[in-house]
Design a protein around this motif. Structure first.
Motif, mmCIF file in Angstrom:
data_model
loop_
_atom_site.group_PDB
_atom_site.id
_atom_site.type_symbol
_atom_site.label_atom_id
_atom_site.label_comp_id
_atom_site.label_asym_id
_atom_site.label_seq_id
_atom_site.Cartn_x
_atom_site.Cartn_y
_atom_site.Cartn_z
ATOM 1 N N ILE A 14 -33.775 -44.486 -15.980
ATOM 2 C CA ILE A 14 -33.807 -43.257 -15.076
ATOM 3 C C ILE A 14 -34.135 -43.775 -13.829
ATOM 4 O O ILE A 14 -35.022 -44.620 -13.299
ATOM 5 C CB ILE A 14 -34.790 -42.351 -15.423
ATOM 6 N N LEU A 15 -33.154 -43.457 -12.707
ATOM 7 C CA LEU A 15 -33.435 -43.690 -11.382
ATOM 8 C C LEU A 15 -33.800 -42.571 -10.660
ATOM 9 O O LEU A 15 -33.731 -41.599 -11.204
ATOM 10 C CB LEU A 15 -32.126 -44.350 -10.541
ATOM 11 N N ASP A 16 -34.582 -42.512 -9.705
ATOM 12 C CA ASP A 16 -34.763 -41.524 -8.717
ATOM 13 C C ASP A 16 -34.671 -41.778 -7.161
ATOM 14 O O ASP A 16 -35.065 -42.439 -6.665
ATOM 15 C CB ASP A 16 -36.526 -41.122 -8.986
ATOM 16 N N ILE A 17 -33.538 -40.816 -6.740
ATOM 17 C CA ILE A 17 -32.949 -41.148 -5.642
ATOM 18 C C ILE A 17 -33.116 -39.747 -4.703
ATOM 19 O O ILE A 17 -32.700 -38.981 -4.949
ATOM 20 C CB ILE A 17 -31.512 -41.749 -5.646
ATOM 21 N N PRO A 18 -33.758 -39.911 -3.674
ATOM 22 C CA PRO A 18 -33.844 -38.430 -2.779
ATOM 23 C C PRO A 18 -32.420 -38.376 -2.392
ATOM 24 O O PRO A 18 -31.552 -38.972 -1.954
ATOM 25 C CB PRO A 18 -34.827 -38.994 -1.607
ATOM 26 N N THR A 19 -32.423 -36.927 -1.853
ATOM 27 C CA THR A 19 -31.329 -36.222 -1.493
ATOM 28 C C THR A 19 -31.253 -36.198 0.069
ATOM 29 O O THR A 19 -32.377 -36.315 0.566
ATOM 30 C CB THR A 19 -30.697 -34.967 -1.894
ATOM 31 N N ILE A 20 -30.293 -36.213 0.999
ATOM 32 C CA ILE A 20 -30.386 -36.223 2.522
ATOM 33 C C ILE A 20 -31.021 -35.010 2.912
ATOM 34 O O ILE A 20 -31.348 -34.959 4.097
ATOM 35 C CB ILE A 20 -28.925 -36.532 3.099
ATOM 36 N N ARG A 21 -30.718 -33.953 2.106
ATOM 37 C CA ARG A 21 -31.470 -32.600 2.557
ATOM 38 C C ARG A 21 -31.687 -31.991 1.214
ATOM 39 O O ARG A 21 -31.062 -32.246 0.206
ATOM 40 C CB ARG A 21 -30.468 -31.747 3.621
ATOM 41 N N PRO A 22 -32.367 -30.689 1.202
ATOM 42 C CA PRO A 22 -32.458 -30.162 -0.050
ATOM 43 C C PRO A 22 -31.213 -29.506 -0.134
ATOM 44 O O PRO A 22 -30.553 -28.898 0.721
ATOM 45 C CB PRO A 22 -33.650 -28.841 0.493
ATOM 46 N N HIS A 23 -31.024 -29.446 -1.638
ATOM 47 C CA HIS A 23 -29.697 -28.714 -1.911
ATOM 48 C C HIS A 23 -29.941 -27.538 -2.727
ATOM 49 O O HIS A 23 -30.512 -27.568 -3.758
ATOM 50 C CB HIS A 23 -28.938 -29.832 -3.034
ATOM 51 N N LYS A 24 -29.624 -26.423 -2.356
ATOM 52 C CA LYS A 24 -29.864 -25.081 -3.021
ATOM 53 C C LYS A 24 -29.049 -24.634 -3.793
ATOM 54 O O LYS A 24 -27.713 -24.334 -3.343
ATOM 55 C CB LYS A 24 -30.529 -24.104 -1.942
ATOM 56 N N LEU A 25 -29.266 -24.405 -4.973
ATOM 57 C CA LEU A 25 -28.173 -23.833 -5.786
ATOM 58 C C LEU A 25 -28.809 -22.355 -6.480
ATOM 59 O O LEU A 25 -30.043 -22.086 -6.030
ATOM 60 C CB LEU A 25 -28.122 -24.693 -7.190
ATOM 61 N N PHE A 27 -30.041 -21.672 -9.218
ATOM 62 C CA PHE A 27 -31.239 -21.730 -9.951
ATOM 63 C C PHE A 27 -32.137 -22.456 -9.534
ATOM 64 O O PHE A 27 -33.158 -22.843 -10.024
ATOM 65 C CB PHE A 27 -30.734 -22.151 -11.422
ATOM 66 N N GLY A 28 -32.134 -22.915 -8.251
ATOM 67 C CA GLY A 28 -33.373 -23.529 -7.720
ATOM 68 C C GLY A 28 -32.880 -24.666 -6.558
ATOM 69 O O GLY A 28 -31.659 -24.579 -6.216
ATOM 70 N N SER A 29 -33.568 -25.405 -6.299
ATOM 71 C CA SER A 29 -33.499 -26.288 -4.951
ATOM 72 C C SER A 29 -33.834 -27.842 -5.511
ATOM 73 O O SER A 29 -34.872 -27.869 -6.005
ATOM 74 C CB SER A 29 -34.261 -26.002 -3.744
ATOM 75 N N ILE A 30 -33.047 -28.688 -5.183
ATOM 76 C CA ILE A 30 -33.175 -30.134 -5.532
ATOM 77 C C ILE A 30 -33.562 -30.970 -4.294
ATOM 78 O O ILE A 30 -32.811 -30.744 -3.096
ATOM 79 C CB ILE A 30 -32.297 -30.858 -6.511
#
Ligand code: MUC
Ligand code: MG
Length: 383
Positions: A14-25, A27-30
């Protein structure tokens, strides 16, 4: 018959890679992606890579990075070791016998298998999937910062860079009135320069959708993805029948297996399928779902689970082989991540993703980057 490509070893991390900004859907925000990366070695030394990404752990559907890694290590890998890697369908059937469901996990293993065999033959993966029909596909970008000004800024930049002119807005987290206002503001800001779509990710009930979708269409939206719960075939059917002359209804969460595809086709419940390699359980099964679409006069769209360049390139290979009735693709996952794990990303030119050639999926993995983001090293936990 002797095995030409015995499978020697399979590993999943498993990798953990941050996103360039919060991505809001809805059902939640990643703010990070946690893809599972599979490496599969054949006895001839060839190594293939596969990937399964989820969005927000198990909040998009049942599988999570942790469940995917466990299914692979405990059940799928043992079922395949020593088997002939070139027999893709037999491998799928062995995985099905060892493990019910777990489509994402199976897709990552099948991907790595096809990559390894294609590399052994010095062929692009698309050659093993039916041959290439598209050199490039229009590439959408998702506006999901939750803020109109920021969304518009992102869209303007991408238009200027000639990268994207299809913009998908993720709605359904706020009230429908607020969503309509948000979409209308963006539509006014981009008037005449872009194609607008929305993804509601199952957030609305049938009545809400019947009431507010016409307002989104009036604002300029032409493609509407999964407005209602995945089980709500009746609502999808009514919406498709009543709104069909003004916009297209696209199924995403509702269409996973070829049987789901048949149900939707028989009920005439949508105009487009969003195809995603992970939810269909692999590249070959993506072609099966696409075949139902083709037979039922349903269009296809090249969907994403926000994979890195490994999963995105693999998806690009299968999308390259599909028919002409398409609405482009959204394989923009790599651009949403702060960094990538391949030496060179797929090219985006004139608003289109250039579909790669081989060997394998045509991308080279940077092992240092893989190690940098590896959860076993970073010590991060599940979302
Ligand atoms: C989805 O449901 O389509 C794809 C693009 C994006 O922004 O979210 C995903 C998931
Ligand atoms: Mg969707």
């Amino acid at each position: 018959m002797t095995s030409r490509f015995p499978i020697e070893r399979i590993e999943a991390r498993i990798l953990d890679i941050p996103t360039i900004r919060p991505h809001k859907l809805s059902f939640g925000s990643i703010s990070r992606q946690s893809p599972v990366i599979v490496q599969l070695w054949l006895a001839n030394g060839a190594c293939g890579f596969g990937e399964a990404a989820t969005i927000g752990g198990p909040s998009w559907n049942e599988e999570s990075p942790e469940s995917i890694q466990h299914a692979i290590n405990a059940y799928l890998a043992p079922a395949l070791l020593g088997q002939d890697g070139a027999c893709f369908e037999a491998a799928l059937s062995r995985m099905d016998s060892a493990c019910k469901g777990n489509a994402f996990a199976k897709s990552a293993v099948e991907m790595a298998l096809i990559d390894a065999v294609a590399r052994s033959l010095s062929l692009p993966a698309w050659q093993l999937l039916g041959g290439k029909r598209h050199q490039s596909l229009p590439l959408a970008w998702t506006l999901a910062s939750g803020d109109v000004a920021r969304d518009l800024e992102e869209a303007q930049l991408r238009l200027e860079q000639k990268r994207h002119r299809i913009f998908k807005m993720k709605i359904g987290a706020r009230s429908p009135e607020q969503d309509v206002a948000h979409v209308s503001q963006i539509a006014r800001g981009l008037a005449g320069r872009a194609t607008l779509t929305v993804d509601i990710n199952q957030a609305w009930d049938g009545n809400t959708a019947r009431r507010y979708l016409p307002q989104l269409i009036d604002a300029g939206v032409t493609l509407i993805e999964q407005p209602v719960a995945k089980w709500n075939l009746e609502a999808l059917k009514t919406l498709s029948a009543t709104l069909g002359d003004r916009a297209s209804i696209m199924a995403d969460e509702t269409v996973c297996t070829p049987q789901d595809a048949m149900l939707l086709a028989r009920a005439q419940a949508c105009h487009v399928f969003s195809l995603k390699v992970a939810k269909h359980g692999g590249l070959l099964r993506t072609r099966q779902v696409a075949a139902v679409a083709d037979a039922a006069d349903i269009g296809w769209y090249g969907g994403t689970m926000l994979e890195t360049s490994i999963g995105s390139a693999a998806s690009a290979h299968v999308f390259a082989t599909l028919g002409t009735q398409h609405h482009g693709c959204e394989l923009f996952g790599p651009q949403l991540l702060v960094d990538d794990i391949v030496t060179e990303r797929m090219e985006i030119r004139d608003f289109e993703l250039q579909l790669p050639d081989g060997p394998g999926f045509g991308v080279e993995v940077d092992m240092a980057q893989l190690n940098r983001f590896d959860r076993a090293r970073t010590g991060l936990t599940s979302v």
